[in-house]
Design an enzyme around this catalytic site. Structure first.
Site, PDB file in Angstrom:
ATOM      1  N   ARG A  86       6.360 -21.573 -10.309  1.00 23.10           N
ATOM      2  CA  ARG A  86       5.178 -22.173  -9.687  1.00 23.10           C
ATOM      3  C   ARG A  86       5.569 -23.043  -8.498  1.00 23.10           C
ATOM      4  O   ARG A  86       4.881 -23.072  -7.471  1.00 23.10           O
ATOM      5  CB  ARG A  86       4.399 -22.993 -10.719  1.00 23.10           C
ATOM      6  CG  ARG A  86       2.972 -23.339 -10.317  1.00 23.10           C
ATOM      7  CD  ARG A  86       2.857 -24.618  -9.542  1.00 23.10           C
ATOM      8  NE  ARG A  86       3.547 -25.678 -10.233  1.00 23.10           N
ATOM      9  CZ  ARG A  86       4.207 -26.647  -9.611  1.00 23.10           C
ATOM     10  NH1 ARG A  86       4.264 -26.694  -8.281  1.00 23.10           N
ATOM     11  NH2 ARG A  86       4.821 -27.586 -10.303  1.00 23.10           N
ATOM     12  N   TRP A 158      16.584 -32.198  -1.624  1.00 22.03           N
ATOM     13  CA  TRP A 158      15.745 -31.710  -2.724  1.00 22.03           C
ATOM     14  C   TRP A 158      14.663 -30.749  -2.209  1.00 22.03           C
ATOM     15  O   TRP A 158      13.508 -30.851  -2.583  1.00 22.03           O
ATOM     16  CB  TRP A 158      15.120 -32.862  -3.502  1.00 22.03           C
ATOM     17  CG  TRP A 158      16.097 -33.891  -3.970  1.00 22.03           C
ATOM     18  CD1 TRP A 158      16.191 -35.194  -3.562  1.00 22.03           C
ATOM     19  CD2 TRP A 158      17.151 -33.695  -4.929  1.00 22.03           C
ATOM     20  NE1 TRP A 158      17.231 -35.827  -4.186  1.00 22.03           N
ATOM     21  CE2 TRP A 158      17.844 -34.921  -5.036  1.00 22.03           C
ATOM     22  CE3 TRP A 158      17.578 -32.602  -5.691  1.00 22.03           C
ATOM     23  CZ2 TRP A 158      18.928 -35.093  -5.890  1.00 22.03           C
ATOM     24  CZ3 TRP A 158      18.665 -32.769  -6.533  1.00 22.03           C
ATOM     25  CH2 TRP A 158      19.320 -34.001  -6.633  1.00 22.03           C
ATOM     26  N   GLU A 359       6.549 -34.595  -5.614  1.00 18.85           N
ATOM     27  CA  GLU A 359       5.198 -34.707  -5.030  1.00 18.85           C
ATOM     28  C   GLU A 359       4.568 -36.053  -5.378  1.00 18.85           C
ATOM     29  O   GLU A 359       3.367 -36.156  -5.592  1.00 18.85           O
ATOM     30  CB  GLU A 359       4.287 -33.563  -5.489  1.00 18.85           C
ATOM     31  CG  GLU A 359       4.898 -32.189  -5.456  1.00 18.85           C
ATOM     32  CD  GLU A 359       5.129 -31.661  -4.061  1.00 18.85           C
ATOM     33  OE1 GLU A 359       4.880 -32.403  -3.105  1.00 18.85           O
ATOM     34  OE2 GLU A 359       5.571 -30.513  -3.937  1.00 18.85           O
TER      35      GLU A 359
END
Length: 380
Positions: A86, A158, A359
């Site tokens: 995902r 990252w 996020e």
């Protein structure tokens, strides 16, 4: 949940679910055990491009323009297989493609988006830096003018899809504030170094991006993105997918624990018949359905243009936290079997340790809600 969904939403969800079960799940434990290779990651994204989920929420330039809930359900089904899958889709569609769609010129959209929608071209999103995570305003990557060109220097960290990307959306500090650039990854001075030895998100490629005097033409600049509002607008789209996706991991862990509890016999009967096990299953069920209902509610708000960033933070904070707790509880039902890759629960828990952080960390989203409640900024 079916009663809350339209026929079209259910059909789209079921299509992604079948793809995940037939094409991805048989391979995912092996991928996690040895870490997904660059070639395999590209192959998976090409398959997902054929399925039509890359940038499916965007309209035009080869993208389907599906409603938010339909996109969210796709994220849920993909993360039910693995968070890394995902995440690759989110970075491709909700970050890289969304940045081009929102802020790019018509030429940039026509050049990149159709091929990104099919998975022919892979994108990544370079915002986070080694010393700049939750505070992107402190980024050190710079872009300076050199005649008509731009010269980029800096390091991003990252970065999902970084090692397999054909184009990187890179955010850099300029004399005119933070701006976004489209960087073909074969440009001289650009290097992607994959991050290995991960205990989480092993079914995705995570990289460090190094930009050492990368020279770009003037048309590499995303013209409509000015300031931090540019990258943060993209992050809000990705967070929306996480609100749904995290509950996919939770659902898979819950289902695994339920099936195991009904089959595993101790003291002469299935452990599902013991009160403490039933309490765990009931508590997990409550949190799972609360999270899915919240995700769909936020999706309906988004469909009508009423979804606010603080509400996305609400969903991301609640659902990642709940999903991680569901996976941990599921592991206790499986006992020692829960630590093996024969079952999915600890793999999901390991992945969610990253999903809780990326996020926007839980702490950041907590302060976003605190600011919305009090009107006072506690970030500094």
């Amino acid at each position: 949940m079916d009663a809350s969904l339209s026929d079209e939403e259910r059909a789209s969800r079921d299509l992604v679910r079948r793809f995940g079960e037939e094409r991805l799940r048989p391979r995912v434990a092996e991928w996690f055990e040895r870490e997904l290779s660059r070639a395999e990651a590209r192959d998976v994204l090409r398959e997902l491009g054929v399925l039509g989920v890359l940038g499916m929420q965007l309209s035009g330039h080869g993208c389907a323009g599906v409603p938010p809930v339909t996109y969210g359900l796709a994220c849920l089904e993909l993360e039910a297989v693995d968070s890394g899958i995902r995440s690759m889709v989110s970075v491709q569609g909700s970050l890289a493609m969304t940045a081009i769609d929102l802020y790019g010129s018509e030429e940039q959209k026509s050049h990149w988006l159709p091929r990104m929608a099919t998975g022919e071209v892979i994108g990544c999103f370079g915002l986070t830096e080694p010393d700049s995570g939750s505070d992107p305003g402190s980024m050190r990557t710079t872009a300076r003018k050199s005649g008509a060109d731009w010269i980029l220097d800096g390091t991003k960290m990252w970065i999902t899809n970084g090692g397999i990307a054909d184009v990187a959306v890179v955010w850099a500090r300029t004399d005119d504030g933070v701006r976004g650039f489209l960087v073909p990854t074969d440009t001289e001075g650009f290097t992607a170094n994959d991050i290995g030895r991960k205990a989480s998100m092993r079914v995705s490629v995570t990289s460090e991006l190094v930009l050492d005097g990368v020279r770009l033409p003037s048309d590499a600049l995303l013209p409509a993105a000015r300031g931090l509002g540019g990258p943060l607008g993209c992050l809000n789209e990705a967070r929306f997918g996480i609100v749904f996706g995290a509950m996919g991991a939770a659902r898979d862990a819950f289902t695994c624990a339920l099936d195991y509890a009904k089959a595993r016999t101790q003291f002469g009967r299935p452990i599902a018949g013991f009160q403490l096990t039933q309490k765990k299953l009931a508590d997990m069920l409550l949190e799972l359905h609360n999270g899915v209902l919240l995700a769909v509610h936020l999706g309906r708000l988004k469909e009508t243009g009423r979804l606010r960033p603080a509400q996305v933070s609400f969903g991301k904070l609640n659902n990642t936290r709940s999903a991680l707790e569901i996976c941990r509880t599921a592991r206790t039902i499986l006992g020692a079997s829960g630590v093996t890759l024969e079952y999915s629960v600890l793999r999901h828990a390991n992945n969610l340790e990253s999903v809780v952080t990326y996020e926007g960390t839980s702490e950041v989203h907590t302060l976003v809600l605190g600011q919305a409640l009090t009107g006072l900024d506690a970030f500094r």
